[in-house]
Design a protein around this motif. Sequence first.
Motif, PDB file in Angstrom:
ATOM      1  N   SER A  70       0.794  -1.228   0.000  1.00 33.11           N
ATOM      2  CA  SER A  70       0.000   0.000   0.000  1.00 33.11           C
ATOM      3  C   SER A  70       0.819   1.268   0.000  1.00 33.11           C
ATOM      4  CB  SER A  70      -0.946   0.013   1.207  1.00 33.11           C
ATOM      5  OG  SER A  70      -1.685   1.194   1.281  1.00 33.11           O
ATOM      6  N   GLN A  71       1.927   1.306   0.739  1.00 32.04           N
ATOM      7  CA  GLN A  71       2.642   2.560   0.930  1.00 32.04           C
ATOM      8  C   GLN A  71       3.673   2.782  -0.170  1.00 32.04           C
ATOM      9  OE1 GLN A  71       1.614   4.533   3.398  1.00 32.04           O
ATOM     10  NE2 GLN A  71       0.137   2.936   3.919  1.00 32.04           N
ATOM     11  N   SER A 193      -5.460   3.281   5.782  1.00 39.25           N
ATOM     12  CA  SER A 193      -5.281   2.385   4.633  1.00 39.25           C
ATOM     13  C   SER A 193      -6.259   1.221   4.690  1.00 39.25           C
ATOM     14  CB  SER A 193      -3.838   1.862   4.592  1.00 39.25           C
ATOM     15  OG  SER A 193      -2.922   2.914   4.385  1.00 39.25           O
ATOM     16  N   ARG A 197      -9.040   0.704   2.066  1.00 38.58           N
ATOM     17  CA  ARG A 197      -9.039  -0.533   1.285  1.00 38.58           C
ATOM     18  C   ARG A 197     -10.468  -1.048   1.098  1.00 38.58           C
ATOM     19  NH1 ARG A 197      -5.605  -4.954   0.195  1.00 38.58           N
ATOM     20  NH2 ARG A 197      -6.660  -6.957   0.257  1.00 38.58           N
TER      21      ARG A 197
END
Length: 793
Positions: A70-71, A193, A197
């Motif tokens: 994600s990052q 996140s 998501r």
Amino acid sequence: MTDPSHPPASGPPDDARPARTGAPLGAIDRAFAGLARATVALRWPLIALWLVLAVAVPQLLPSLSSQIRSQNADFLPSGTPSLHGAQLAAPFQSRTALSTVLVAGRASSPLTAADDARLTRVESTLARDRAVLDVRDQGISRDGRARRVLIEFRSGLRFDNAEKTFTRLRGVWGSSATPGGLRMHLAGRLAQSVDKRTQDAHNRSLTSQLSILFILTLLLVVFRAALAPFITLIPAGLSVLIAGPLIGAAAEAGVEVSGLTQILLTVIVLGAGTDYGLFLIYRVREEMARGSDARTATTFALSRVGETITFSAACVIFALLSVVLADFGLYRGLGPGLAIGIAVVLLAGLTLLPALLAVFGRAAFWPSRPRPGHQYRGAWGGVAARVVGRPRGTLLIGLAVFVGLALALLAYKPAGFGAENAPTGSDSAQGDQLLKAHFPLAARNPTNVIFRLRTPVWADPAPLAAMQRGLQGSVPFTSVVGPLNPNGVALTPAQLIALHDRLGAPQALGAGGRGRRPVAGVTARLLAAYRAESQFISADGRTVQAYVTLRAGDPASTEALHAVPEQRQAVDAVAASIGASDHGETGEAPVAYDVSQISTRDLRRIVPVVLAIIALLLAVLLRSLVAPLYLIVSVGLSYLAALGLAIVVFIGLGGDAGLNFVLPFFMFVFLMALGSDYNILVMTRIREEAHSWPLPEAVRRAIAATGGTVTSAGLVLAGTFAVLTATGDSQAQEIGLGLAAGILLDTFLVRTLLIPSAVVIIGRWNWWPSQLARRPDRSHNPGRDGPPGLDSP
């Protein structure tokens, strides 16, 4: 089976059936004709095979969503300054980088003893959770109304199972009533996140639904038929189902994938797959209009456009694979992942789609079935005639428009990632509101400044005061939260050392009530402040960090990104003044700056590689060294014009501070690759017609025949990218609009106007050094002679 290189024996007489023109089948064409015959013969087993694969592959292979990283910092190469800073900060993240913050607070009154007891029980329960590595209290806010608790996770936690973990953790305090007015929420980047998501899963589903709805609606208008749109879309839809797990398996083998891969996979595969379907179906319909039956028409059409479809997909695949040369991991994973999707949809277009067309036959075009003798030309025949009649004027006007748009690049400025807020109403959004209300700005979305000292601060606290003064006095920073003012509560170096001598390292005051019992001679306020020191001083006392607020503004802003060099100079100066052995800076702005620099470097490295690959493929396909040169220039000019248009829209009209720095990279790779699809379709048809007609007439006939295909395909692909503007975040919206604009410019101006003009102007030198360049460009009367070139090369 009828010989696909000649018209069938049945059907209307020759004077009622449009003459088939073109070169005789070469070796590659014959290979595709053989593939077509096998596909038609095995149509039912092939359809069954694809259906089985669509069901079995997702069951047998890992899902793509389970492999998402994600990052953006996860994709940075080793040695990057912001990554070095994150590594220095490792003592504050225990043994894992995945952590979140539990924030508990009251809106209008200080926390009570009952609140403290409640939070103590929650911390103890959380510490026993199988996914939790450590729970550390980070102290009470200055106003006494909120408390932060750091929750660190074991290394087994991944983004695909974090949602279940967060649901379970939130249930710890949600399962029973909290004392009146006390609120507890998970906050911070990981919590955002996880909640995002969930929202992204909804957006991906919406993207797929809107894309399919758009494509079907457009195809219904194009074909005026009930079944043809579904037949076109089925191979692409099944390819999406199969490609996702294949990419997931590749990710398990080491390919890096991000959420952007998952979003773009649907768009790319549905868009490109529909384009390849249109290439074939238009030609099948054209052959049926000549009187061929469905199987003969499918066989002949695939023998002619199979090479076109394959080389179109090859341009996209090789362009995407070239990004493995990038340093930024997001690009490296995006390219191979999407290349897998294109490869799957290519196989479906060459096998499943012909099988479906052979099964449905003329019924696919009901109620507007192809009529023998009818030619599908639309408005492009007249447009082509005007282009052929005035090629120089058309070319000059088109170049002026494109160069004018490209001049907007003078105003280009890279922008940061943009603020990534938690979904409205989510638990993390409410947690962020609590943090905002009760804790300093620097502690909510910090830019971390980290120093490694030669002597532990427990023995020599002097560097702490020097660090605090140095950072506070630096121009790039407006406020500092650090060891001497944790959570806004002031501590002197003498108090800090005295507390350490009495209580030990602040890390020892962890969860479960440890360190919250009254200590003789130590006020509750000082005790809470000392517990918060675990954020700023490592257990060995040799690593210290501070949270700074940027004068440039929000760390996600473009201004903060551009201020990073100045920030790093200030940190260098402070490190030198306190005698630090190592130092670094990390956070949203430093990461964005490093990604921006790496992205620009990657673009410069990959541009020549992509250009060379596409030029080589075009040269092989067209048997020419001349045509690929101006075709590459045309796609490049289309890219620059589209990027200029994005600057006009987002910076000039939208007032944005800059363009997201990934946009130029994505636009180049996709427009160069996907734009070549239409190059290939138009130029192969011109080359086919040039075997039988003078070049101006060949151009007119080719544009008349392919203009509808190119227009429909371009609208489909642009529309699927445009869907991102309705369902994605700001980054996806810029990518979607930029690519949609580039594809539309390419569709309506480059392929159907500029390229035909250039072909007519250059003449037979287009085909140099192939044999076609040496043939005389003779006039022809099809009514008297019949089409030449059917029996001789």
